[in-house]
Design a protein around this motif. Sequence first.
Motif, PDB file in Angstrom:
ATOM      1  N   ALA A 212       0.835  -1.201   0.000  1.00 37.67           N
ATOM      2  CA  ALA A 212       0.000   0.000   0.000  1.00 37.67           C
ATOM      3  C   ALA A 212       0.873   1.255   0.000  1.00 37.67           C
ATOM      4  O   ALA A 212       2.020   1.221   0.465  1.00 37.67           O
ATOM      5  CB  ALA A 212      -0.921  -0.004   1.215  1.00 37.67           C
ATOM      6  N   PRO A 213       0.350   2.369  -0.517  1.00 38.25           N
ATOM      7  CA  PRO A 213       1.154   3.600  -0.599  1.00 38.25           C
ATOM      8  C   PRO A 213       1.796   4.000   0.721  1.00 38.25           C
ATOM      9  O   PRO A 213       2.938   4.462   0.741  1.00 38.25           O
ATOM     10  CB  PRO A 213       0.135   4.644  -1.080  1.00 38.25           C
ATOM     11  N   GLU A 214       1.075   3.811   1.838  1.00 42.54           N
ATOM     12  CA  GLU A 214       1.608   4.247   3.127  1.00 42.54           C
ATOM     13  C   GLU A 214       2.777   3.400   3.620  1.00 42.54           C
ATOM     14  O   GLU A 214       3.460   3.773   4.590  1.00 42.54           O
ATOM     15  CB  GLU A 214       0.507   4.260   4.189  1.00 42.54           C
ATOM     16  N   HIS A 215       3.045   2.265   2.945  1.00 40.14           N
ATOM     17  CA  HIS A 215       4.144   1.399   3.364  1.00 40.14           C
ATOM     18  C   HIS A 215       5.302   1.393   2.359  1.00 40.14           C
ATOM     19  O   HIS A 215       6.228   0.589   2.497  1.00 40.14           O
ATOM     20  CB  HIS A 215       3.641  -0.032   3.575  1.00 40.14           C
ATOM     21  N   LEU A 216       5.266   2.269   1.378  1.00 42.68           N
ATOM     22  CA  LEU A 216       6.327   2.332   0.384  1.00 42.68           C
ATOM     23  C   LEU A 216       7.601   2.940   0.968  1.00 42.68           C
ATOM     24  O   LEU A 216       7.547   3.705   1.939  1.00 42.68           O
ATOM     25  CB  LEU A 216       5.867   3.148  -0.819  1.00 42.68           C
ATOM     26  N   PRO A 217       8.770   2.627   0.403  1.00 45.37           N
ATOM     27  CA  PRO A 217      10.035   3.142   0.939  1.00 45.37           C
ATOM     28  C   PRO A 217      10.097   4.656   1.043  1.00 45.37           C
ATOM     29  O   PRO A 217      10.620   5.196   2.015  1.00 45.37           O
ATOM     30  CB  PRO A 217      11.070   2.613  -0.068  1.00 45.37           C
ATOM     31  N   GLU A 218       9.550   5.348   0.053  1.00 47.68           N
ATOM     32  CA  GLU A 218       9.625   6.809   0.075  1.00 47.68           C
ATOM     33  C   GLU A 218       8.776   7.435   1.173  1.00 47.68           C
ATOM     34  O   GLU A 218       8.973   8.590   1.543  1.00 47.68           O
ATOM     35  CB  GLU A 218       9.212   7.387  -1.287  1.00 47.68           C
ATOM     36  N   VAL A 219       7.848   6.648   1.716  1.00 45.98           N
ATOM     37  CA  VAL A 219       7.017   7.134   2.819  1.00 45.98           C
ATOM     38  C   VAL A 219       7.612   6.747   4.165  1.00 45.98           C
ATOM     39  O   VAL A 219       7.688   7.556   5.092  1.00 45.98           O
ATOM     40  CB  VAL A 219       5.569   6.600   2.696  1.00 45.98           C
ATOM     41  N   THR A 220       8.056   5.503   4.271  1.00 52.30           N
ATOM     42  CA  THR A 220       8.561   4.999   5.558  1.00 52.30           C
ATOM     43  C   THR A 220      10.040   5.262   5.777  1.00 52.30           C
ATOM     44  O   THR A 220      10.536   5.161   6.903  1.00 52.30           O
ATOM     45  CB  THR A 220       8.316   3.483   5.661  1.00 52.30           C
ATOM     46  N   GLY A 221      10.763   5.564   4.718  1.00 46.79           N
ATOM     47  CA  GLY A 221      12.191   5.816   4.856  1.00 46.79           C
ATOM     48  C   GLY A 221      13.058   4.571   4.788  1.00 46.79           C
ATOM     49  O   GLY A 221      14.278   4.665   4.909  1.00 46.79           O
ATOM     50  N   ARG A 222      12.470   3.392   4.594  1.00 44.41           N
ATOM     51  CA  ARG A 222      13.252   2.162   4.491  1.00 44.41           C
ATOM     52  C   ARG A 222      13.899   2.073   3.113  1.00 44.41           C
ATOM     53  O   ARG A 222      13.521   2.782   2.174  1.00 44.41           O
ATOM     54  CB  ARG A 222      12.369   0.942   4.743  1.00 44.41           C
ATOM     55  N   ALA A 223      14.872   1.195   2.998  1.00 46.36           N
ATOM     56  CA  ALA A 223      15.542   0.998   1.716  1.00 46.36           C
ATOM     57  C   ALA A 223      14.617   0.262   0.749  1.00 46.36           C
ATOM     58  O   ALA A 223      13.870  -0.638   1.163  1.00 46.36           O
ATOM     59  CB  ALA A 223      16.824   0.196   1.915  1.00 46.36           C
ATOM     60  N   PRO A 224      14.623   0.606  -0.525  1.00 46.49           N
ATOM     61  CA  PRO A 224      13.813  -0.125  -1.496  1.00 46.49           C
ATOM     62  C   PRO A 224      14.237  -1.589  -1.572  1.00 46.49           C
ATOM     63  O   PRO A 224      15.380  -1.940  -1.283  1.00 46.49           O
ATOM     64  CB  PRO A 224      14.110   0.594  -2.823  1.00 46.49           C
ATOM     65  N   ARG A 225      13.314  -2.427  -1.946  1.00 51.65           N
ATOM     66  CA  ARG A 225      13.597  -3.857  -2.074  1.00 51.65           C
ATOM     67  C   ARG A 225      14.510  -4.111  -3.264  1.00 51.65           C
ATOM     68  O   ARG A 225      14.324  -3.529  -4.341  1.00 51.65           O
ATOM     69  CB  ARG A 225      12.279  -4.608  -2.261  1.00 51.65           C
ATOM     70  N   GLU A 226      15.480  -4.971  -3.063  1.00 53.92           N
ATOM     71  CA  GLU A 226      16.358  -5.389  -4.144  1.00 53.92           C
ATOM     72  C   GLU A 226      16.197  -6.883  -4.358  1.00 53.92           C
ATOM     73  O   GLU A 226      16.585  -7.691  -3.521  1.00 53.92           O
ATOM     74  CB  GLU A 226      17.817  -5.058  -3.820  1.00 53.92           C
ATOM     75  N   ASP A 227      15.596  -7.243  -5.478  1.00 52.59           N
ATOM     76  CA  ASP A 227      15.309  -8.638  -5.767  1.00 52.59           C
ATOM     77  C   ASP A 227      15.089  -8.757  -7.261  1.00 52.59           C
ATOM     78  O   ASP A 227      14.529  -7.847  -7.893  1.00 52.59           O
ATOM     79  CB  ASP A 227      14.059  -9.097  -5.005  1.00 52.59           C
ATOM     80  N   ARG A 228      15.517  -9.874  -7.846  1.00 56.80           N
ATOM     81  CA  ARG A 228      15.388 -10.027  -9.288  1.00 56.80           C
ATOM     82  C   ARG A 228      13.941 -10.040  -9.747  1.00 56.80           C
ATOM     83  O   ARG A 228      13.656  -9.771 -10.918  1.00 56.80           O
ATOM     84  CB  ARG A 228      16.100 -11.300  -9.754  1.00 56.80           C
ATOM     85  N   HIS A 229      13.010 -10.335  -8.831  1.00 54.00           N
ATOM     86  CA  HIS A 229      11.592 -10.307  -9.189  1.00 54.00           C
ATOM     87  C   HIS A 229      11.071  -8.879  -9.292  1.00 54.00           C
ATOM     88  O   HIS A 229      10.048  -8.627  -9.930  1.00 54.00           O
ATOM     89  CB  HIS A 229      10.759 -11.080  -8.158  1.00 54.00           C
ATOM     90  N   GLY A 230      11.749  -7.934  -8.647  1.00 51.11           N
ATOM     91  CA  GLY A 230      11.294  -6.554  -8.687  1.00 51.11           C
ATOM     92  C   GLY A 230      10.040  -6.347  -7.864  1.00 51.11           C
ATOM     93  O   GLY A 230       9.408  -7.277  -7.390  1.00 51.11           O
ATOM     94  N   GLY A 231       9.658  -5.098  -7.665  1.00 47.85           N
ATOM     95  CA  GLY A 231       8.426  -4.779  -6.964  1.00 47.85           C
ATOM     96  C   GLY A 231       8.591  -4.725  -5.461  1.00 47.85           C
ATOM     97  O   GLY A 231       9.552  -5.247  -4.890  1.00 47.85           O
TER      98      GLY A 231
END
Length: 269
Positions: A212-231
């Motif tokens: 959900a939008p409220e749990h995205l990295p740019e909102v929570t400040g966490r690092a984006p997910r890095e995985d070959r599946h993406g997303g």
Amino acid sequence: MPEGHTLHRLARLHQRRYAGTPVGVSSPQGRFAAEASILDGQVLVRAEAYGKHLFHDFGAGGTVHVHLGLYGTFTEATLPAADPVGQVRLRLVGRTHWTDLRGPNRCELLDEQQADAIKAKLGPDPLRRDADPDRAWRRISRSRTSIAVLLMDQSVLAGVGNVYRAEVLFRHGVPPSLPGRSLDVALWREMWADLVTLMRGGVRTGRIDTVAPEHLPEVTGRAPREDRHGGEVYVYRRAGLPCLVCGTAVANSELAGRNLYWCPGCQPA
């Protein structure tokens, strides 16, 4: 193994690039050479996906059925076609593009009845407009098998793989061990509608996003997910990491030969 949205993306791409015109068909590897010679120069009527299966319909010439399995891949490029590299099972050449298929689990030429027989064994596909979620519900509601196993059973539900399975259960707070017959029908309909939305998003973007939008990295400040599946996802391949909602460590176990991920806090047994 690619999930259903990947096959639907391929079907749409091949429909757009090759359907309605004669297509060059060959098998540089040789394993599909006899079948390719029958189809070479024929008009591709339609490319469509059903679950994790791809069908190229050449009308009276037959239908090429492809199941990618764990290692199958398509590569696409614009003309002129390059020399084959590696074990190319199938090559399609159109007016502007060409595509190579390598390493599929199945690549076979079928008649109409054979193709229909494969489709008849599959459960409803959330990405198909002709899908009937009640057909899946009739199987689920009678089963003692866990909902986590049922969601991966392609005869119950077509196209859902390990990622969508884990994420839809999390998003609806359903413990993976819940027997199918204990699932509420209203909850099933919500899960089906969610799968339709999530998987259509996957077709559009080519990646699986379930957060959900409220749990995205740019909102929570966490690092984006890095995985070959993406997303961005909640639990898939996040074992031991804190749940993005409640902070509980994401759990992981093996179920029916596949990795299972869930949050014990958000999906209590």
